[in-house]
Design a protein around this motif. Structure first.
Motif, PDB file in Angstrom:
ATOM      1  N   GLY A 113       0.793  -1.228   0.000  1.00 37.37           N
ATOM      2  CA  GLY A 113       0.000   0.000   0.000  1.00 37.37           C
ATOM      3  C   GLY A 113       0.817   1.265   0.000  1.00 37.37           C
ATOM      4  O   GLY A 113       0.262   2.355  -0.219  1.00 37.37           O
ATOM      5  N   GLN A 114       2.127   1.179   0.215  1.00 32.34           N
ATOM      6  CA  GLN A 114       2.950   2.387   0.171  1.00 32.34           C
ATOM      7  C   GLN A 114       3.158   2.829  -1.279  1.00 32.34           C
ATOM      8  O   GLN A 114       3.315   2.007  -2.177  1.00 32.34           O
ATOM      9  CB  GLN A 114       4.310   2.128   0.822  1.00 32.34           C
ATOM     10  N   ARG A 115       3.174   4.138  -1.474  1.00 33.27           N
ATOM     11  CA  ARG A 115       3.504   4.693  -2.793  1.00 33.27           C
ATOM     12  C   ARG A 115       4.944   5.186  -2.749  1.00 33.27           C
ATOM     13  O   ARG A 115       5.326   5.951  -1.863  1.00 33.27           O
ATOM     14  CB  ARG A 115       2.557   5.835  -3.158  1.00 33.27           C
ATOM     15  N   TRP A 116       5.743   4.720  -3.708  1.00 29.20           N
ATOM     16  CA  TRP A 116       7.162   5.047  -3.749  1.00 29.20           C
ATOM     17  C   TRP A 116       7.534   5.666  -5.085  1.00 29.20           C
ATOM     18  O   TRP A 116       6.953   5.316  -6.127  1.00 29.20           O
ATOM     19  CB  TRP A 116       8.012   3.790  -3.562  1.00 29.20           C
ATOM     20  N   ALA A 117       8.512   6.558  -5.043  1.00 34.23           N
ATOM     21  CA  ALA A 117       9.229   7.006  -6.242  1.00 34.23           C
ATOM     22  C   ALA A 117      10.580   6.294  -6.224  1.00 34.23           C
ATOM     23  O   ALA A 117      11.344   6.409  -5.257  1.00 34.23           O
ATOM     24  CB  ALA A 117       9.415   8.516  -6.226  1.00 34.23           C
ATOM     25  N   GLY A 138      20.222   5.679  -4.586  1.00 32.28           N
ATOM     26  CA  GLY A 138      20.159   7.104  -4.891  1.00 32.28           C
ATOM     27  C   GLY A 138      19.138   7.821  -4.045  1.00 32.28           C
ATOM     28  O   GLY A 138      18.203   7.207  -3.502  1.00 32.28           O
ATOM     29  N   ASP A 139      19.288   9.129  -3.959  1.00 33.92           N
ATOM     30  CA  ASP A 139      18.371   9.938  -3.154  1.00 33.92           C
ATOM     31  C   ASP A 139      16.998  10.066  -3.795  1.00 33.92           C
ATOM     32  O   ASP A 139      16.059  10.536  -3.152  1.00 33.92           O
ATOM     33  CB  ASP A 139      18.968  11.340  -2.939  1.00 33.92           C
ATOM     34  N   ALA A 140      16.880   9.675  -5.070  1.00 35.59           N
ATOM     35  CA  ALA A 140      15.572   9.777  -5.728  1.00 35.59           C
ATOM     36  C   ALA A 140      14.584   8.760  -5.196  1.00 35.59           C
ATOM     37  O   ALA A 140      13.367   8.895  -5.400  1.00 35.59           O
ATOM     38  CB  ALA A 140      15.743   9.600  -7.236  1.00 35.59           C
ATOM     39  N   ASN A 141      15.057   7.721  -4.490  1.00 40.27           N
ATOM     40  CA  ASN A 141      14.167   6.706  -3.924  1.00 40.27           C
ATOM     41  C   ASN A 141      13.550   7.241  -2.641  1.00 40.27           C
ATOM     42  O   ASN A 141      14.249   7.479  -1.658  1.00 40.27           O
ATOM     43  CB  ASN A 141      14.945   5.425  -3.619  1.00 40.27           C
ATOM     44  N   ARG A 142      12.248   7.441  -2.656  1.00 39.79           N
ATOM     45  CA  ARG A 142      11.585   7.982  -1.458  1.00 39.79           C
ATOM     46  C   ARG A 142      10.130   7.542  -1.433  1.00 39.79           C
ATOM     47  O   ARG A 142       9.497   7.340  -2.469  1.00 39.79           O
ATOM     48  CB  ARG A 142      11.672   9.506  -1.422  1.00 39.79           C
ATOM     49  N   MET A 143       9.621   7.401  -0.211  1.00 38.18           N
ATOM     50  CA  MET A 143       8.218   7.041  -0.028  1.00 38.18           C
ATOM     51  C   MET A 143       7.371   8.303  -0.112  1.00 38.18           C
ATOM     52  O   MET A 143       7.614   9.281   0.595  1.00 38.18           O
ATOM     53  CB  MET A 143       8.010   6.349   1.315  1.00 38.18           C
ATOM     54  N   LEU A 144       6.352   8.265  -0.954  1.00 42.64           N
ATOM     55  CA  LEU A 144       5.488   9.426  -1.145  1.00 42.64           C
ATOM     56  C   LEU A 144       4.262   9.379  -0.252  1.00 42.64           C
ATOM     57  O   LEU A 144       3.831  10.407   0.276  1.00 42.64           O
ATOM     58  CB  LEU A 144       5.054   9.519  -2.615  1.00 42.64           C
ATOM     59  N   ASP A 145       3.677   8.194  -0.113  1.00 45.06           N
ATOM     60  CA  ASP A 145       2.495   8.023   0.734  1.00 45.06           C
ATOM     61  C   ASP A 145       2.638   6.726   1.507  1.00 45.06           C
ATOM     62  O   ASP A 145       3.078   5.703   0.961  1.00 45.06           O
ATOM     63  CB  ASP A 145       1.207   7.977  -0.106  1.00 45.06           C
ATOM     64  N   ALA A 146       2.218   6.763   2.778  1.00 47.00           N
ATOM     65  CA  ALA A 146       2.358   5.578   3.627  1.00 47.00           C
ATOM     66  C   ALA A 146       1.306   4.524   3.331  1.00 47.00           C
ATOM     67  O   ALA A 146       1.537   3.334   3.573  1.00 47.00           O
ATOM     68  CB  ALA A 146       2.291   5.974   5.094  1.00 47.00           C
ATOM     69  N   PHE A 147       0.152   4.921   2.820  1.00 49.21           N
ATOM     70  CA  PHE A 147      -0.864   3.920   2.487  1.00 49.21           C
ATOM     71  C   PHE A 147      -1.825   4.497   1.465  1.00 49.21           C
ATOM     72  O   PHE A 147      -2.376   5.590   1.648  1.00 49.21           O
ATOM     73  CB  PHE A 147      -1.637   3.476   3.726  1.00 49.21           C
ATOM     74  N   VAL A 148      -1.998   3.762   0.377  1.00 44.49           N
ATOM     75  CA  VAL A 148      -2.935   4.135  -0.679  1.00 44.49           C
ATOM     76  C   VAL A 148      -3.982   3.032  -0.745  1.00 44.49           C
ATOM     77  O   VAL A 148      -3.689   1.922  -1.191  1.00 44.49           O
ATOM     78  CB  VAL A 148      -2.222   4.275  -2.036  1.00 44.49           C
ATOM     79  N   PRO A 149      -5.191   3.285  -0.283  1.00 48.25           N
ATOM     80  CA  PRO A 149      -6.193   2.210  -0.206  1.00 48.25           C
ATOM     81  C   PRO A 149      -6.663   1.753  -1.584  1.00 48.25           C
ATOM     82  O   PRO A 149      -7.064   2.556  -2.417  1.00 48.25           O
ATOM     83  CB  PRO A 149      -7.335   2.860   0.593  1.00 48.25           C
ATOM     84  N   ARG A 150      -6.569   0.467  -1.797  1.00 47.88           N
ATOM     85  CA  ARG A 150      -7.118  -0.222  -2.965  1.00 47.88           C
ATOM     86  C   ARG A 150      -7.643  -1.558  -2.461  1.00 47.88           C
ATOM     87  O   ARG A 150      -7.092  -2.125  -1.524  1.00 47.88           O
ATOM     88  CB  ARG A 150      -6.059  -0.460  -4.041  1.00 47.88           C
ATOM     89  N   PRO A 151      -8.696  -2.113  -3.066  1.00 50.59           N
ATOM     90  CA  PRO A 151      -9.274  -3.363  -2.530  1.00 50.59           C
ATOM     91  C   PRO A 151      -8.253  -4.479  -2.337  1.00 50.59           C
ATOM     92  O   PRO A 151      -8.146  -5.054  -1.255  1.00 50.59           O
ATOM     93  CB  PRO A 151     -10.322  -3.728  -3.597  1.00 50.59           C
ATOM     94  N   GLY A 152      -7.473  -4.791  -3.372  1.00 49.92           N
ATOM     95  CA  GLY A 152      -6.506  -5.870  -3.237  1.00 49.92           C
ATOM     96  C   GLY A 152      -5.374  -5.522  -2.301  1.00 49.92           C
ATOM     97  O   GLY A 152      -4.844  -6.386  -1.593  1.00 49.92           O
ATOM     98  N   ILE A 153      -5.006  -4.261  -2.262  1.00 52.92           N
ATOM     99  CA  ILE A 153      -3.890  -3.836  -1.417  1.00 52.92           C
ATOM    100  C   ILE A 153      -4.277  -3.858   0.051  1.00 52.92           C
ATOM    101  O   ILE A 153      -3.454  -4.169   0.918  1.00 52.92           O
ATOM    102  CB  ILE A 153      -3.418  -2.434  -1.862  1.00 52.92           C
ATOM    103  N   VAL A 154      -5.527  -3.559   0.354  1.00 47.76           N
ATOM    104  CA  VAL A 154      -5.997  -3.660   1.737  1.00 47.76           C
ATOM    105  C   VAL A 154      -5.852  -5.089   2.235  1.00 47.76           C
ATOM    106  O   VAL A 154      -5.415  -5.332   3.367  1.00 47.76           O
ATOM    107  CB  VAL A 154      -7.462  -3.182   1.847  1.00 47.76           C
ATOM    108  N   VAL A 155      -6.185  -6.045   1.379  1.00 52.72           N
ATOM    109  CA  VAL A 155      -6.030  -7.449   1.750  1.00 52.72           C
ATOM    110  C   VAL A 155      -4.567  -7.773   2.020  1.00 52.72           C
ATOM    111  O   VAL A 155      -4.228  -8.444   3.009  1.00 52.72           O
ATOM    112  CB  VAL A 155      -6.596  -8.368   0.639  1.00 52.72           C
ATOM    113  N   GLU A 156      -3.662  -7.299   1.166  1.00 53.83           N
ATOM    114  CA  GLU A 156      -2.242  -7.564   1.365  1.00 53.83           C
ATOM    115  C   GLU A 156      -1.726  -6.922   2.649  1.00 53.83           C
ATOM    116  O   GLU A 156      -0.876  -7.493   3.345  1.00 53.83           O
ATOM    117  CB  GLU A 156      -1.437  -7.063   0.164  1.00 53.83           C
ATOM    118  N   ARG A 157      -2.241  -5.717   2.982  1.00 56.10           N
ATOM    119  CA  ARG A 157      -1.808  -5.084   4.226  1.00 56.10           C
ATOM    120  C   ARG A 157      -2.283  -5.894   5.434  1.00 56.10           C
ATOM    121  O   ARG A 157      -1.544  -6.062   6.414  1.00 56.10           O
ATOM    122  CB  ARG A 157      -2.343  -3.652   4.296  1.00 56.10           C
TER     123      ARG A 157
END
Length: 821
Positions: free
Chosen positions: A174-178, A215-234
């Motif tokens: 559920g995390q959003r990453w760059a 690299g410094d470009a790797n960063r977490m943008l959002d801690a949780f992005v709700p989606r039906p399948g992703i909620v199950v995985e969390r």
């Protein structure tokens, strides 16, 4: 309907074994022909002869429909392809972690749902599989300072890691990453009897694999992005963390995790060997029996409460019959549990069968068991036509079909009481064990003899004790839940004691080669004959029909000839040499990860498929991991007569061997008219501490007097020159295993001229980091007219040495439409 569904399964199977996909026009023509056949069959009046024709037409329509549907889904999935020009280049993507991460010593693996690529003109598939290695970066920043539930991102610790100070690989569903990534098209090893990684990725919808770049470009943008399948995985991740915390340091914590959420990756490879030898591997996950039990408990509980209107005056049964409410509750409980299981095929099969039963109860049209089984079969193939590629599909439906078939008279009614229950369970276990013998030998080349005993204990213990305790413990917070989880794990430990004792019995497993088609059909017919009703005459003839299946022996070359199989093990070496009565393995391939290596993943499955239970000898050329990686797994998994190597005496592989000798120039032996000559290293080289392991690579020439192969390990230019000076004539060979995988420090012009091969085999990994074979070396072989074969492109290479050398490659012999896609 049953004929049509069976035809659909056959059509899907035909498509999944095809080298190419039919064009859209051919798919449309197939679907149209299927419709016409169905209309014709429906119009037929049904005298006996016409009925057979109608059934055949319906089954044929199913074949056409199944193939067309499978091709349509395959084309849609393959359309999301990575451009070959973008392989291996840095790309910047933004996406959501959509799978349960798997953490290992070197980092973490996870699937990313790509939302966008930040590089102009670059298209990235929507689903990619990534590895994030600990050595590829230290820390990455986290954007924002938002709240997630009661967790303050940027402030609160998760385990022993600060979320605002995230280390490489600290990813959660559920995390959003760059991320900055390097990708490649799906590619896996291609070997007889091996796991088809490319097909599995296609089934999962993953069209690129790769790794995260530092690299410094790797960063977490959002801690949780709700989606039906992703909620199950969390939720699955939270349950896994709960269990691992309560069972920290416990031997079978991974088994408890597998029973609760279906994640089997935490189970040790040695434990899997015990489970497979005793035939209880099907229980070490969320199995159909577990799902049925949970669904039944939910249905019973709601039915009881519904009849009592939840102790209110609502009179609920007058509004909806309790039977229908219970059917809904059971189906809903099964769905939730299957989602926890990761929606595997055995779980799907049970869910669909329970759903069909629930629908039949709801509509008042309870149907035959065979209709229920076929309906579940059709739904599985409709949603996942690649399911027919995996053993679990056939074993799951085969087990249920066997119970249904045997239940019509063979198992028979059981007396009342607990003795009757045990008797019925024993008869059912016997029927399943006997009924699956042909299929198990076809798929795995072995059958567990101790399986009935092991399952008689494991099925009730795991299904009715361990699983309920594990589920309750993972859901109940605090010490009470911890106690339940510990009790569940303790029960698994007790079971493991029995299983290890059974697995240690030398005759615990019966091995035989994968059968030919006629042998399999004869054995299957014999099995069905044995399971016919008790009044059926001469049921013993079924056992006689099984004998050709059980008594097969591995095929071997004729005397005076030999066969060499160069496995596709990635960046490493492993070759099996076979004569009329002996077998030798040269090198054992690389290690991939803790508990995963070429020995356990490639070579042992191949040997089991061939019915090979022992090797006469093992040569390990030198100590590099890409040559020794699978040795320990092989020494533990199969009987090996002796080991010859250049390894030091203190090496773990040497200590594990029954008998060890240092390979040295001048050693010679003959097997079945085939000569084996060790050409390198010199005996005195073992006293030279300055030599590299490559310089001591055991070099072996094998010849039948007419044709020969030279296995040169990782020798380099200096050792090649010494061999040429020692006598170029003894180097002559029709096939050369390219020294050091075709590196720039080997395969000198003088050496190639002395060997003068017709074929050069390069055992290399796909897009390996060493860039083997080097372009200059590859061109050098080509300029000399040598036929060049790369295992990363051709798959396993089989070379038959007689009066001439015959060459076959696995990807050419068994082409599939997804290869190279």
């Amino acid at each position: 309907m049953r004929s049509f569904i069976l035809g659909v399964v056959a059509g899907a199977m035909i498509l999944q074994t095809s080298a190419t996909l039919p064009t859209p026009s051919m798919q449309a023509a197939g679907a149209g022909a299927a419709l016409l056949l169905l209309m014709w069959a429906r119009a037929i009046r049904y005298p006996p002869a016409a009925r057979i024709a109608a059934i055949a037409a319906i089954a044929g329509a199913g074949v056409l429909a199944g193939a067309a549907w499978s091709a349509l889904l395959a084309q849609a999935t393959l359309a999301d392809a990575l451009d070959p020009r973008d392989e291996g280049r840095d790309m910047h993507v933004v996406g959501i972690v959509e799978s349960l991460p798997y953490r290992f010593d070197q980092g973490v693996r996870f699937n990313l749902r790509v939302e966008r690529c930040l590089d102009r003109g670059v298209s990235v598939p929507p689903h990619v599989a990534l590895s994030w290695y600990a050595g590829r970066g230290d820390r990455v920043p986290v954007a924002g300072d938002m709240r997630v539930g009661d967790m303050r991102v940027g402030d609160v610790r998760v385990g022993d890691m600060r979320v605002g100070d995230v280390r490489v690989g600290d990813v959660r569903p559920g995390q959003r990453w760059a991320l900055t990534v390097r990708l490649q098209r799906p590619h896996g090893n291609a070997n007889p009897g091996g796991f088809d990684y490319e097909a599995w990725l296609l089934e999962e919808g993953v069209r690129a694999t790769g790794y995260v770049r530092a690299g410094d470009a790797n960063r977490m943008l959002d801690a949780f992005v709700p989606r039906p399948g992703i909620v199950v995985e969390r939720v699955r991740e939270l349950l896994r963390a709960r269990i691992q915390s309560a069972l920290a340091g416990r031997m079978y914590a991974g088994v408890v995790v597998a029973l609760v959420i279906g994640d089997q990756r935490g189970i040790d490879q040695a434990d899997w060997q015990v489970f497979n030898r005793t035939g209880i591997g099907h229980l070490i996950s969320i199995s159909g029996l577990h799902i049925t039990m949970i669904a039944g408990l939910a249905a019973w509980a709601l039915s009881d409460l519904w009849r009592r209107s939840f102790f209110l005056d609502a009179q609920l049964p007058l509004r909806l019959p309790a039977q229908k409410a219970a059917a809904l509750a059971g189906a809903a409980a099964a769905l939730l549990y299957v989602l926890l299981a990761g929606f595997g095929v055995p779980a799907q099969r049970t869910l669909y069968m329970l759903s069909v039963v629930a629908l039949a109860l709801w509509t008042g049209r309870l149907t035959a068991v065979s209709h229920v089984l076929c309906a579940a079969l059709g739904v599985v193939v409709l949603l996942d036509p690649w399911a027919v590629l995996w053993p679990g599909f056939w074993l799951s439906f085969g087990a249920v079909a066997t119970i249904v078939f045997a239940g019509h008279g063979r198992i028979g009614p059981a007396p009342a009481g607990w003795r009757g229950t045990l008797l019925a369970a024993g008869r059912t276990q016997w029927a399943v064990t006997a009924g699956l013998v042909p299929l198990t030998l076809l798929l795995f080349g072995q059958v567990s003899i101790v399986s009935p005993v092991a399952n008689a204990v494991a099925i009730p213990l795991v299904s009715f004790v361990v699983t309920p305790l594990a589920l309750a413990g993972s859901l109940i917070p605090g010490p009470p839940g911890d106690w339940l989880l510990l009790l569940a794990e303790w029960c698994v430990e007790l079971l493991a004691l029995l299983l290890r004792a059974l697995a240690a019995w030398p005759a615990a497993v019966w091995r035989a080669p994968a059968p030919q088609a006629w042998v399999f059909v004869l054995g299957l017919g014999g099995t069905l004959w044995m399971l016919l009703p008790r009044t059926w005459p001469r049921r013993w003839a079924g056992a006689v029909a099984l004998l050709p299946l059980l008594l097969q022996v591995p095929d071997q070359p004729r005397a005076g000839t030999f066969r060499v199989t160069a496995f596709d093990v990635g960046q490493g070496m492993a070759l099996l040499v076979e004569t009329a009565g002996h077998r030798l393995l040269y090198d054992t391939g690389p290690g991939y990860a803790p508990g995963a290596d070429a020995g356990s993943r490639v070579i042992l499955p191949y040997l089991r498929m061939r019915g090979i239970a022992a090797l006469d000898g093992l040569v390990v050329s030198h100590s590099d991991l890409d040559h020794t990686g699978g040795a320990l797994a092989l020494l533990d998994g199969i009987d090996i007569g002796w080991l010859a190597s250049s390894l030091p005496q203190a090496h773990p592989v040497v200590r594990a061997a029954r008998r060890h000798v240092h390979c040295a120039a001048g050693q010679h032996w003959e097997w079945d008219g085939v000569s084996f000559d060790v050409l390198h290293p010199q005996p005195a080289s073992y006293a030279d501490a300055g030599l590299t392991p490559n310089a001591r690579s055991c070099t072996l020439r094998i010849s039948n007097g007419r044709t020969a192969i030279l296995l040169a390990g990782d020798i380099e230019a200096a050792q090649e020159a010494a061999l040429v000076l020692g006598g170029a004539g003894r180097l002559r060979a029709d096939v050369l295993l390219a020294p050091h995988h075709g590196s720039g420090t080997s395969s000198t012009a003088a050496f190639l001229a002395a060997v003068h091969p017709d074929v050069g085999v390069f055992q290399v990994g796909w897009r390996n980091r060493y860039h083997h074979p080097k372009d200059t070396v590859w061109l050098r072989y080509g300029a000399l007219g040598i036929r060049r074969l790369r295992t990363d492109e051709a798959g396993a290479v089989v070379l038959a040495f007689g009066d001439r050398v015959d060459v076959a490659t696995w990807r050419a012999q068994q082409p599939r439409y997804w290869y190279g896609r």
